[in-house]
Design a protein around this motif. Structure first.
Motif, mmCIF file in Angstrom:
data_model
loop_
_atom_site.group_PDB
_atom_site.id
_atom_site.type_symbol
_atom_site.label_atom_id
_atom_site.label_comp_id
_atom_site.label_asym_id
_atom_site.label_seq_id
_atom_site.Cartn_x
_atom_site.Cartn_y
_atom_site.Cartn_z
ATOM 1 N N ALA A 139 80.819 28.472 27.503
ATOM 2 C CA ALA A 139 80.247 28.246 26.176
ATOM 3 C C ALA A 139 80.789 26.959 25.553
ATOM 4 O O ALA A 139 80.106 26.310 24.774
ATOM 5 C CB ALA A 139 80.536 29.434 25.268
ATOM 6 N N ARG B 217 87.317 32.662 31.339
ATOM 7 C CA ARG B 217 86.698 31.960 32.457
ATOM 8 C C ARG B 217 85.183 32.138 32.459
ATOM 9 O O ARG B 217 84.436 31.196 32.673
ATOM 10 C CB ARG B 217 87.281 32.503 33.764
ATOM 11 C CG ARG B 217 87.040 31.615 34.956
ATOM 12 C CD ARG B 217 87.628 32.284 36.171
ATOM 13 N NE ARG B 217 87.160 33.661 36.226
ATOM 14 C CZ ARG B 217 86.843 34.305 37.344
ATOM 15 N NH1 ARG B 217 86.967 33.727 38.490
ATOM 16 N NH2 ARG B 217 86.423 35.541 37.309
ATOM 17 N N SER B 218 84.716 33.343 32.222
ATOM 18 C CA SER B 218 83.286 33.532 32.442
ATOM 19 C C SER B 218 82.455 33.490 31.168
ATOM 20 O O SER B 218 81.243 33.403 31.249
ATOM 21 C CB SER B 218 83.031 34.833 33.208
ATOM 22 O OG SER B 218 83.748 35.886 32.647
ATOM 23 N N VAL B 219 83.088 33.522 30.008
ATOM 24 C CA VAL B 219 82.285 33.421 28.782
ATOM 25 C C VAL B 219 82.705 32.224 27.924
ATOM 26 O O VAL B 219 81.888 31.379 27.581
ATOM 27 C CB VAL B 219 82.381 34.715 27.945
ATOM 28 C CG1 VAL B 219 81.631 34.557 26.631
ATOM 29 C CG2 VAL B 219 81.822 35.883 28.731
ATOM 30 N N TYR C 43 82.025 36.005 20.923
ATOM 31 C CA TYR C 43 81.932 35.849 22.380
ATOM 32 C C TYR C 43 83.082 36.570 23.062
ATOM 33 O O TYR C 43 82.902 37.306 24.022
ATOM 34 C CB TYR C 43 81.966 34.370 22.774
ATOM 35 C CG TYR C 43 80.720 33.599 22.416
ATOM 36 C CD1 TYR C 43 79.537 34.252 22.092
ATOM 37 C CD2 TYR C 43 80.718 32.212 22.410
ATOM 38 C CE1 TYR C 43 78.397 33.543 21.761
ATOM 39 C CE2 TYR C 43 79.580 31.487 22.084
ATOM 40 C CZ TYR C 43 78.429 32.165 21.758
ATOM 41 O OH TYR C 43 77.313 31.452 21.436
ATOM 42 N N GLY D 6 82.847 40.320 22.585
ATOM 43 C CA GLY D 6 81.797 40.860 23.440
ATOM 44 C C GLY D 6 82.258 40.969 24.881
ATOM 45 O O GLY D 6 82.009 41.977 25.552
ATOM 46 N N ALA D 7 82.952 39.941 25.345
ATOM 47 C CA ALA D 7 83.416 39.945 26.731
ATOM 48 C C ALA D 7 84.465 41.029 26.945
ATOM 49 O O ALA D 7 84.415 41.778 27.923
ATOM 50 C CB ALA D 7 83.980 38.568 27.092
ATOM 51 N N LEU D 8 85.414 41.130 26.010
ATOM 52 C CA LEU D 8 86.463 42.145 26.156
ATOM 53 C C LEU D 8 85.867 43.548 26.075
ATOM 54 O O LEU D 8 86.293 44.456 26.796
ATOM 55 C CB LEU D 8 87.530 41.973 25.071
ATOM 56 C CG LEU D 8 88.350 40.688 25.155
ATOM 57 C CD1 LEU D 8 89.300 40.602 23.974
ATOM 58 C CD2 LEU D 8 89.131 40.612 26.457
ATOM 59 N N GLN E 12 89.400 36.797 32.363
ATOM 60 C CA GLN E 12 87.983 36.860 32.743
ATOM 61 C C GLN E 12 87.093 36.435 31.584
ATOM 62 O O GLN E 12 86.093 35.745 31.780
ATOM 63 C CB GLN E 12 87.601 38.277 33.180
ATOM 64 C CG GLN E 12 88.066 38.629 34.582
ATOM 65 C CD GLN E 12 87.744 40.075 34.930
ATOM 66 O OE1 GLN E 12 87.724 40.945 34.061
ATOM 67 N NE2 GLN E 12 87.506 40.332 36.206
ATOM 68 N N LEU F 131 83.222 44.523 27.217
ATOM 69 C CA LEU F 131 82.606 44.898 28.494
ATOM 70 C C LEU F 131 83.662 45.281 29.529
ATOM 71 O O LEU F 131 83.334 45.543 30.682
ATOM 72 C CB LEU F 131 81.772 43.732 29.041
ATOM 73 C CG LEU F 131 80.461 43.438 28.316
ATOM 74 C CD1 LEU F 131 79.846 42.159 28.850
ATOM 75 C CD2 LEU F 131 79.483 44.589 28.486
ATOM 76 N N GLY F 132 84.904 45.273 29.115
ATOM 77 C CA GLY F 132 85.967 45.648 30.039
ATOM 78 C C GLY F 132 86.518 44.476 30.825
ATOM 79 O O GLY F 132 87.146 44.661 31.860
ATOM 80 N N MET F 133 86.287 43.247 30.336
ATOM 81 C CA MET F 133 86.874 42.103 31.023
ATOM 82 C C MET F 133 88.316 41.934 30.576
ATOM 83 O O MET F 133 88.688 42.305 29.470
ATOM 84 C CB MET F 133 86.103 40.818 30.681
ATOM 85 C CG MET F 133 84.709 40.767 31.246
ATOM 86 S SD MET F 133 84.037 39.110 31.025
ATOM 87 C CE MET F 133 82.322 39.507 30.847
ATOM 88 N N THR F 134 89.105 41.322 31.454
ATOM 89 C CA THR F 134 90.459 40.961 31.052
ATOM 90 C C THR F 134 90.374 39.690 30.219
ATOM 91 O O THR F 134 89.342 39.033 30.182
ATOM 92 C CB THR F 134 91.340 40.690 32.279
ATOM 93 O OG1 THR F 134 90.761 39.592 33.001
ATOM 94 C CG2 THR F 134 91.407 41.898 33.193
#
Lengths: 285, 302
Positions: A194, A188-190, A172, A175-177, A185, A179-182
């Protein structure tokens, strides 16, 4: 034949032991209901639960102020303790360097090991005078109880939330990182969404701990049987009512205390089952 | 994983034959068995270079994982990185979007240039880099949320707030992976409920939604059934019109079917992570210049 028996024996023994713990639960329930139900029947459910006056010497048994007391102190503990607990678990699971984590974890476990009477004592010496001097009122108050209970539920909330965050598949976060998330982020969002069901479970267990706590709140709440008008007022909870009066209660009074126990039981069951349905609904979605 | 038997050369028929998905016309060219230059017959080396590595060395603590990797990756092509397990394929791939940064004690020497801008070293905006260089993982890692939320989560975090814009991104991305028709009526459903093949395509859609320039695929078909693999290979070929794709694969047939360029890495005499041969796929598979390459692609290795 003999071998088969030997194979089955441990299972049977474990079944019996498991059965005994369940039957203790059943016994307690039956015992409380048998002891407490008659007085509820005599006073009437509505008058008992919503009655405002508790005067056993005059035969008045209304426990509404104590229900309000239990709920308000618990709510206070949750409002103060849960955000701190969840933030702490995020810190431990995601941000803390290994060294700090190895320092924090045992410390938090130690927090769980302190007897509640010691918490009560500490609250009485530090929190109560602080509230009396700087905020007004007698000091013995909902606020004092909430602060101490908030600390008492921290270990539960922190360790269970932390475990549920750490149990997430690393995929998870990756995958989030990717996508270019900090990092924040991604949390907080994944990761937090979950881990939501685990965090809800942590809060429920915290609530259970808070609403059932007796010793510390006896020392901190002032135990007045009246509806509070502010968080600086003293109050009595369902648990403290039983704890304070059981020592000398006889007859009808004694029955009324068991009946208080029934109400406490029901309140906890309602809280637990709502919480469980929340968790379940989240999972089914 | 596939119908391997016949050296892969006979692949054009069987490879595309069973595929139920109506793929647009031009594929038979590039996907037809024997590796290839590009579908339109252009030599991949004539395409502009998108990504360059210059004498790149990678260390995990004391472990030397990649040695002196120098290669040019051409834009709008598919580059396959092949080689035995543990040779550093994934490490190389993860350099391109800096996913290796997550591993403590990692150290990179040398230079990697994306459009001639260095992406190694501290000053790089890693989150920006990862928006330009998307990644699809080995196992489908959809997030435990709705299909719609999965697709738009990237753009949402990067500041797209309007509902209509997000809807448009979701539709475009799902169309790109040929999932739109299947899923347009169930966008609110949990993504976890999809089949693994659909999940992987959803992961590709999620990566596409942030409009990357390069897509890295780390053995992205190895956990899927042959039919799903076919669909994803079809997608790669479709996407290569706009995107540069770099794949890591254990599957020689796959490398041969989809890629334009192939890089063969080897565990060379205890020297892990050396790039042995890098050439157009057609060339590399037909006339490997190194004995090791030949041994590996003909299955004589290990």
């Amino acid at each position: 034949m003999m071998r088969k028996f030997r194979e089955k024996l441990p299972g049977r023994i474990f079944f019996l032991l498991a059965l005994s713990s369940i039957s203790v639960l059943a016994l307690i329930t039956v015992f409380i209901v048998v002891q407490g139900a008659p007085i509820i029947a005599r006073v009437g459910v509505i008058d008992f639960v919503f009655g405002m006056s508790w005067a056993p010497s005059q035969g008045e048994y209304g426990i509404f102020p104590m229900i309000v007391g239990s709920l308000s102190v618990t709510l206070g503990a949750v409002v103060l303790g849960v955000p701190i607990g969840i933030c702490c678990s995020i810190f431990l699971a995601e941000f803390a360097p290994v060294r700090l984590r190895n320092l924090f974890r045992p410390a938090i476990q130690l927090l769980a090991g302190i007897p509640s009477v010691v918490y009560g004592l500490w609250g009485l010496i530090f929190i109560v005078p602080f509230i009396r001097n700087y905020m007004g009122g007698p000091g013995l108050s909902i606020l004092a109880g909430s602060v101490v209970l908030a600390i008492m539920i921290l270990p539960t909330v922190i360790s269970i939330s932390e475990v549920s965050i750490l149990a997430l598949p690393p995929a998870y976060k990756e995958g989030a990182l990717a996508l270019g998330m900090t990092h924040w982020q991604a949390i907080r969002s994944v990761q937090l969404p979950a881990a939501k069901s685990g965090i809800v479970a942590a809060v429920i267990l915290g609530i259970g701990r808070a609403i059932g706590e007796t010793m510390a709140v006896i020392m901190l709440l002032g135990n007045a049987v009246a509806l509070p008008s502010s968080i600086l007022d003293p109050i009595r909870t369902l648990t403290t009512n039983i704890g304070i009066e059981m020592g000398y209660a006889t007859g009808e009074h004694r029955e009324a205390l068991f009946a208080t126990g029934i109400v406490l039981f029901v309140v906890i069951m309602i809280l637990n089952s709502t919480a469980q349905t929340i968790v379940k609904r989240k999972k089914d979605q | 994983m596939f119908e391997k038997g016949e050296e892969g050369r006979l692949a054009p028929g069987p490879a595309l034959g069973p595929e139920p998905e109506p793929e647009p016309g031009p594929e038979p060219g590039p996907s037809s068995g024997s590796g290839s230059v590009l579908g339109n017959g252009i030599n991949p080396r004539t395409r502009a270079v998108k990504l360059r590595t210059r004498a790149v060395n990678l260390y995990y603590g004391d472990y030397h994982a990649l040695r002196d990797i120098t290669m040019d990756i051409h834009g709008c092509t598919i580059t396959a990185i092949i080689g035995p397990s543990g040779c550093g394929k994934s490490s190389l791939l993860r350099l391109f979007n800096r996913m290796n940064d997550l591993i403590p004690g990692v150290r990179v020497e040398g230079q990697i240039l994306l459009d001639d801008q260095p992406i190694t070293g501290k000053p790089t905006d890693v989150t920006m880099l990862r928006r330009r260089v998307g990644m699809v993982f080995q196992r489908p890692n959809v997030f435990p949320m709705s299909i719609y939320d999965n697709v738009v989560i990237g753009p949402r975090r990067h500041g797209v707030k309007q509902r209509l814009a997000l809807d448009a991104i979701a539709e475009r991305s799902l169309r790109q992976v040929a999932l739109w028709e299947e899923l347009k009526d169930s966008l609110k459903k949990q993504a976890m409920g999809l089949s693994p093949g659909q999940q992987q395509r959803l992961c590709i859609a999620r990566a596409l939604a942030v409009k990357p320039e390069i897509i890295l695929m780390d053995e992205s078909c190895s956990a899927l059934d042959p039919e799903s693999t076919m669909k994803i290979e079809g997608l790669m070929l479709e996407l290569t019109k706009e995107y540069t794709i770099i794949i890591v694969t254990h599957n020689m047939e796959q490398a041969r079917r989809v890629s334009d360029m192939s890089a063969f890495m080897m565990i060379d005499e205890d020297k892990v992570g050396t790039l042995v041969e890098y050439a157009p796929t057609l060339e590399l598979f037909a006339n490997p210049r190194h004995q090791q390459t030949e041994d590996y692609i003909t299955g004589r290795y290990g």
